[in-house]
Structures are given as C-alpha cells and as structure tokens.
Design an enzyme around this catalytic site. Sequence first.
Site, PDB file in Angstrom:
ATOM      1  N   ARG A   1     139.427  42.822  85.080  1.00  0.00           N
ATOM      2  CA  ARG A   1     140.864  42.844  84.796  1.00  0.00           C
ATOM      3  C   ARG A   1     141.201  42.108  83.502  1.00  0.00           C
ATOM      4  NH1 ARG A   1     144.034  41.309  90.153  1.00  0.00           N
ATOM      5  NH2 ARG A   1     142.295  39.882  90.167  1.00  0.00           N
TER       6      ARG A   1
ATOM      7  N   LYS B   1     125.646  39.838  98.581  1.00  0.00           N
ATOM      8  CA  LYS B   1     126.017  39.087  99.762  1.00  0.00           C
ATOM      9  C   LYS B   1     127.279  38.268  99.481  1.00  0.00           C
ATOM     10  CE  LYS B   1     124.188  35.047 100.805  1.00  0.00           C
ATOM     11  NZ  LYS B   1     124.468  33.779 100.085  1.00  0.00           N
TER      12      LYS B   1
ATOM     13  N   ASP C   1     119.465  41.049  98.619  1.00  0.00           N
ATOM     14  CA  ASP C   1     119.135  39.691  99.043  1.00  0.00           C
ATOM     15  C   ASP C   1     118.201  39.191  97.942  1.00  0.00           C
ATOM     16  OD1 ASP C   1     117.718  37.449 100.014  1.00  0.00           O
ATOM     17  OD2 ASP C   1     118.287  37.992 102.048  1.00  0.00           O
ATOM     18  N   HIS C   2     118.709  38.343  97.062  1.00  0.00           N
ATOM     19  CA  HIS C   2     117.939  38.089  95.837  1.00  0.00           C
ATOM     20  C   HIS C   2     116.602  37.396  96.105  1.00  0.00           C
ATOM     21  CE1 HIS C   2     119.644  33.992  95.928  1.00  0.00           C
ATOM     22  NE2 HIS C   2     118.713  33.647  95.072  1.00  0.00           N
TER      23      HIS C   2
ATOM     24  N   LYS D   1     112.101  37.638  94.387  1.00  0.00           N
ATOM     25  CA  LYS D   1     111.314  36.537  93.807  1.00  0.00           C
ATOM     26  C   LYS D   1     109.826  36.911  93.836  1.00  0.00           C
ATOM     27  CE  LYS D   1     114.597  32.923  95.154  1.00  0.00           C
ATOM     28  NZ  LYS D   1     115.061  32.135  94.021  1.00  0.00           N
TER      29      LYS D   1
ATOM     30  N   GLU E   1     117.767  22.550  98.925  1.00  0.00           N
ATOM     31  CA  GLU E   1     118.392  22.575  97.595  1.00  0.00           C
ATOM     32  C   GLU E   1     118.802  21.168  97.207  1.00  0.00           C
ATOM     33  OE1 GLU E   1     120.819  26.105  96.591  1.00  0.00           O
ATOM     34  OE2 GLU E   1     121.329  25.957  98.705  1.00  0.00           O
TER      35      GLU E   1
ATOM     36  N   ASP F   1     125.120  31.286 104.868  1.00  0.00           N
ATOM     37  CA  ASP F   1     124.804  31.353 103.444  1.00  0.00           C
ATOM     38  C   ASP F   1     123.299  31.521 103.194  1.00  0.00           C
ATOM     39  OD1 ASP F   1     125.632  31.124 100.686  1.00  0.00           O
ATOM     40  OD2 ASP F   1     124.730  29.129 100.662  1.00  0.00           O
TER      41      ASP F   1
ATOM     42  N   HIS G   1     118.434  34.929 103.513  1.00  0.00           N
ATOM     43  CA  HIS G   1     117.192  34.571 102.818  1.00  0.00           C
ATOM     44  C   HIS G   1     116.102  34.089 103.781  1.00  0.00           C
ATOM     45  CE1 HIS G   1     119.910  35.007  99.590  1.00  0.00           C
ATOM     46  NE2 HIS G   1     120.351  33.770  99.514  1.00  0.00           N
TER      47      HIS G   1
ATOM     48  N   LYS H   1     121.999  21.507 101.574  1.00  0.00           N
ATOM     49  CA  LYS H   1     122.457  21.137 100.232  1.00  0.00           C
ATOM     50  C   LYS H   1     122.221  19.644 100.043  1.00  0.00           C
ATOM     51  CE  LYS H   1     124.722  25.053  99.110  1.00  0.00           C
ATOM     52  NZ  LYS H   1     124.181  25.952  98.081  1.00  0.00           N
TER      53      LYS H   1
ATOM     54  N   LYS I   1     114.390  19.783  95.551  1.00  0.00           N
ATOM     55  CA  LYS I   1     114.515  21.243  95.612  1.00  0.00           C
ATOM     56  C   LYS I   1     113.153  21.808  95.973  1.00  0.00           C
ATOM     57  CE  LYS I   1     115.214  25.235  92.544  1.00  0.00           C
ATOM     58  NZ  LYS I   1     116.213  26.086  93.155  1.00  0.00           N
TER      59      LYS I   1
HETATM   60  C1  BG6 Z   1     122.694  31.937  97.390  1.00  0.00           C
HETATM   61  C2  BG6 Z   1     123.587  30.983  98.131  1.00  0.00           C
HETATM   62  O1  BG6 Z   1     122.558  33.129  98.097  1.00  0.00           O
HETATM   63  O2  BG6 Z   1     121.417  31.334  97.237  1.00  0.00           O
HETATM   64  C3  BG6 Z   1     123.696  29.649  97.407  1.00  0.00           C
HETATM   65  O3  BG6 Z   1     124.892  31.548  98.266  1.00  0.00           O
HETATM   66  C4  BG6 Z   1     122.316  29.090  97.158  1.00  0.00           C
HETATM   67  O4  BG6 Z   1     124.486  28.719  98.142  1.00  0.00           O
HETATM   68  C5  BG6 Z   1     121.437  30.134  96.498  1.00  0.00           C
HETATM   69  O5  BG6 Z   1     122.459  27.966  96.321  1.00  0.00           O
HETATM   70  C6  BG6 Z   1     120.016  29.649  96.391  1.00  0.00           C
HETATM   71  O6  BG6 Z   1     119.296  30.537  95.601  1.00  0.00           O
HETATM   72  P1  BG6 Z   1     118.029  30.053  94.780  1.00  0.00           P
HETATM   73  O7  BG6 Z   1     117.491  31.304  94.165  1.00  0.00           O
HETATM   74  O8  BG6 Z   1     118.521  29.030  93.797  1.00  0.00           O
HETATM   75  O9  BG6 Z   1     117.105  29.445  95.788  1.00  0.00           O
END
Ligand code: BG6
Length: 501
Positions: free
Chosen positions: A50, A155, A184-185, A189, A223, A242, A247, A347, A352
């Site tokens: 937009r 998602k 689902d990213h 990986k 994380e 989340d 994941h 979190k 990490k």
């Molecule tokens: C996302 C979540 O799907 O994955 C986030 O919404 C999270 O909260 C993230 O931080 C983590 O992804 P990655 O690739 O950094 O492990």
Amino acid sequence: MQQHKRPPASILFIFGGSGDLNYRKLTPALYNLFLDEWMPDRFAIVGIGRTEYSDEKYRGHLQEGLDKFSRRKAEDSHYGEFFQHVNYLQLDAGDIASYQRIADYVCKKEEEWGVHPNVIFYLAVAPQLVPSIAQELGTLNLCKEKNTTRIVIEKPFGHDLESAHELNDLLTGLFAEEQIFRIDHYLGKETVQNILALRFANALFEPVWNRHYIDHIQITAAESVGLEGRGGYYEHSGALRDMVQNHILQLMCMVAMEAPVSFEANEIRNKKVDVLNAIRPLKKEDVHEYAVRGQYGAGWMKGKQVTGYREEKGVNPQSNTETYAAVKFFVDNWRWQGVPFYVRTGKFMHQKSTHITIQFKEAPTFAFPAEAAESWRNNRLTISIQPEMDIRIRFQAKRPGQTMSLDPVNMTFTYENSDDHTPEAYETLLLDVMEGDATLFMRADQVESAWKVIMPILETWENRQPVDFPNYVPDSWGPEDADALIARDGHSWINLPPEKK
Ligand code: BG6
C-alpha cells in the site's frame, strides 16, 4: 527434492512487498539465488504494497535490506543487474478492481517473453489478510492454471485446529493442493534436510534407530533473543504455537519417520504425517505431567538489562502467554513405543542453539574393570542445526596408557562451508516453489495433525492460570519445572558446549 536446473520463467508477486519479511529474508534470498545462477533466465519480482514507492525508490529500499541481511554483500556490482528484474505495484489488497492489474502484468510479460511463465503469489502479510487476498486471487483466471500458478502462505497457519481447518477449506476451495505452498522455514535449513541423508543414506544408523537401542530423544530450539519488537504478534501466539506446533514437530517428524520409498513430495509428507498421527494424544488432566510453560521476567542478558515479558510493548501487563515450553511426547508405533521425545524452546535462553540429541541405551559395562567404567557415558548422536552446523557421535575410547581407562570422546562432522556458502532456508524454499517441488512444504493434513497434537496443551493452559509467572530469568535455561519434567525420568536436558570462536 530433485537435482536442480534453473527453473522455468517465473513472476513472483510478493504481497507485503514493503514489509519486513521481504526486506530481511525474501529479497536477500532471491538475490543470492541470482548470484548463484539459480534464478530463471527470465524472471520478474513484483513487490505489492500500500505504501507509495516509485520503482527506483523501492529498489533503493530493498538494496538497504541487502546490505544488512544478505549473506553476501560484496558482490554489489550485481545489484543493478538484479534490480532490473524488480518492480513495485502499489495496490490496496482490499480493492477488488486492482487485481486486474496483476493479470495485466502477467499478460505483458507473457507477450514479451513469448512463454507463459510460472506465476507465484507470495503472501508475506499479516495472517488476517490472507483469506481476503486468497479469495480475490482465486477469481483470476490465471489461478486456474494448476501447473504454473502457485500461492505461498507464511506461518502462522491458523491459530488453532479449527481456524487452520477453516483456512485449509478456503484455500483448497480456490486452489488445488499442489498449488498451495505452506512454508515452515525450518524445513529449508541445510542441516534439517541433512537429517534425511544421515538416516537414509547410511547403513550405519537405521538398524539402531528404534526403541531397542535408543533411550530417549531431545529436541531443543533455544533462542537467545527476546521478542524483537513483535510483542503484538507474540502475545496472541506464545512458544507452543510459535515454535512447537510447526518447527519442532517438523524436526520430530524428520527424526522419527519411517524410510520413504522415494523422495517424491507426497511420499515424504505421508511418512511425516504418520508420525504426527502416532503421537500419543495427551489427556487434559495429564497435561501438567507432560508439559511445562514459562515466561521470562526482567533481568540481564549478556550484560545488557532487559525488561520482563509483561513489560514488553504490545503485551498485556498480566499476560499469561508462555515464552518457554517443554513437552514430553511419545510416538505410539512399533519403532518408538516407550521412547520419550523431550522437546523444549524458549526466548532469552542462555545460548542460541537448535539441536537434536539421540541418546542411546547403555552398553553393558561388566567386562571392564570398575574404574574403567567410571567415566562411562552412553553413546550419543547430536545433530546441531544452528548456529553450529555439525553432527557429533560420542563413544568410549581407551585413554592412552598402561591401564584400561575409558573416556567418552566425540567424533564430529562439521559443514566446512562458512555461512557464506550455505544457502539460507528461504533460498532453498523459494527455488523449490519456482520448480514446483512441494517436498519441503506443509500439506493441509500435516498442518491439522500438528494442531491436533498440541490442542490439549493449549486448551489446558488457556483454562488454567499459571500461578508462578514470570518463572525464569533471561540468560537461563528456563523454569525449574522443566528440569523436573525430565529429571522425573532420570534424565537431564543436554546443552551443547558454546560455539567456539
Ligand atoms: C519463527 C518464529 O517462525 O522462527 C520466531 O515466529 C522465531 O519467533 C524464529 O524467532 C526462529 O527462527 P530461526 O531460523 O532464527 O531459528
């Protein structure tokens, strides 16, 4: 997954073109695919939003994103070449008439290129906008072309089982299942994809990959970051929705699935959905024995003072949303009967680290002198997904010397490639979308089965106020109850040694 050759001519329309996901992830991914010569010979990327932008301003904005987030920046001499393919379309997603401009753009490119291209609609927008955009797109004739037109959905896919089911109904009413790519990213990986190679391309592991040899399995997705300004979203989500629903359960499927007979998308997805369907449903009255939630309070994170979750922007000061979740699952089938799968995510964790640990049963120690067995440790296979990308096997070895003393030692396979050469998850996934390969994407039934697994926990937590929130401090490993959850079975959470610099 197939061997890659460049995909056919493609146009990518990115709804949410002026948004964060495109800025941080999608454009950097497309740029790196371009550098690696994976983009089609003929392609166009059209950001839709937009906000008012000229093409030139839009490109400048995305270039800033590349400078910050692309895994390779030095090749900036290619920016000009790449951005020739990028345009901006200012469009109000709520205005039905403006969708015709998308169809017109496709016709124009078709004439120019002399081929009918793949048309990909990437919905990088807030979840509440997805249904209306999908509906409008569904009215375009070009969406009837099953083999070339695709829609990509980010998602969260629904908020619970019911809403996920409704969204699936809506999408499958407008598009064929093979046109819908639910992202689902984690599945993109490199190290996650390697789980299949490790398990099914080696004779070594599969024979011991079952309840006869494996004591338990742990999956950690810790994380060290907090909300990163996403309070408004997170407050209505929480760690279970989340991270676990998608994941972590997907990682669990990769670890627990039966061997596929082919790498065809539906075959892999069938095997994965079998795992989800075999996860023992939790009874609501048992949830407290199997699941622990946590929320961080104020404290210090690596020397920096951080506010508690309830003080974050966009968060209710009495919020009961969990920022940590740990669950014990069982997979009721022949392979896994009785083997606990402990999963956790949070979190502001101390470190990490996303990793999977396969803890094997103890080998009999009786043949060795008592002192040899003192430092005895069970065999362990660790698949480290990030930030380190490696696979470690722990076994006993004799300590050099005249006595029979044993030490646990690690054999490690590390991806030699520096981060620079390893494709980001979004690169892999975007390439797969252009190629029409849905293996790494979620099918409708997978999404719903995953919701079914977590619904009893969600509902129990929603109906029962936590009495101890906040119950962990930043820079820790989460609430004490999570340690108790696993200690009751005689185990403890496994943390990897910190990354070596
Ligand atoms: C996302 C979540 O799907 O994955 C986030 O919404 C999270 O909260 C993230 O931080 C983590 O992804 P990655 O690739 O950094 O492990």
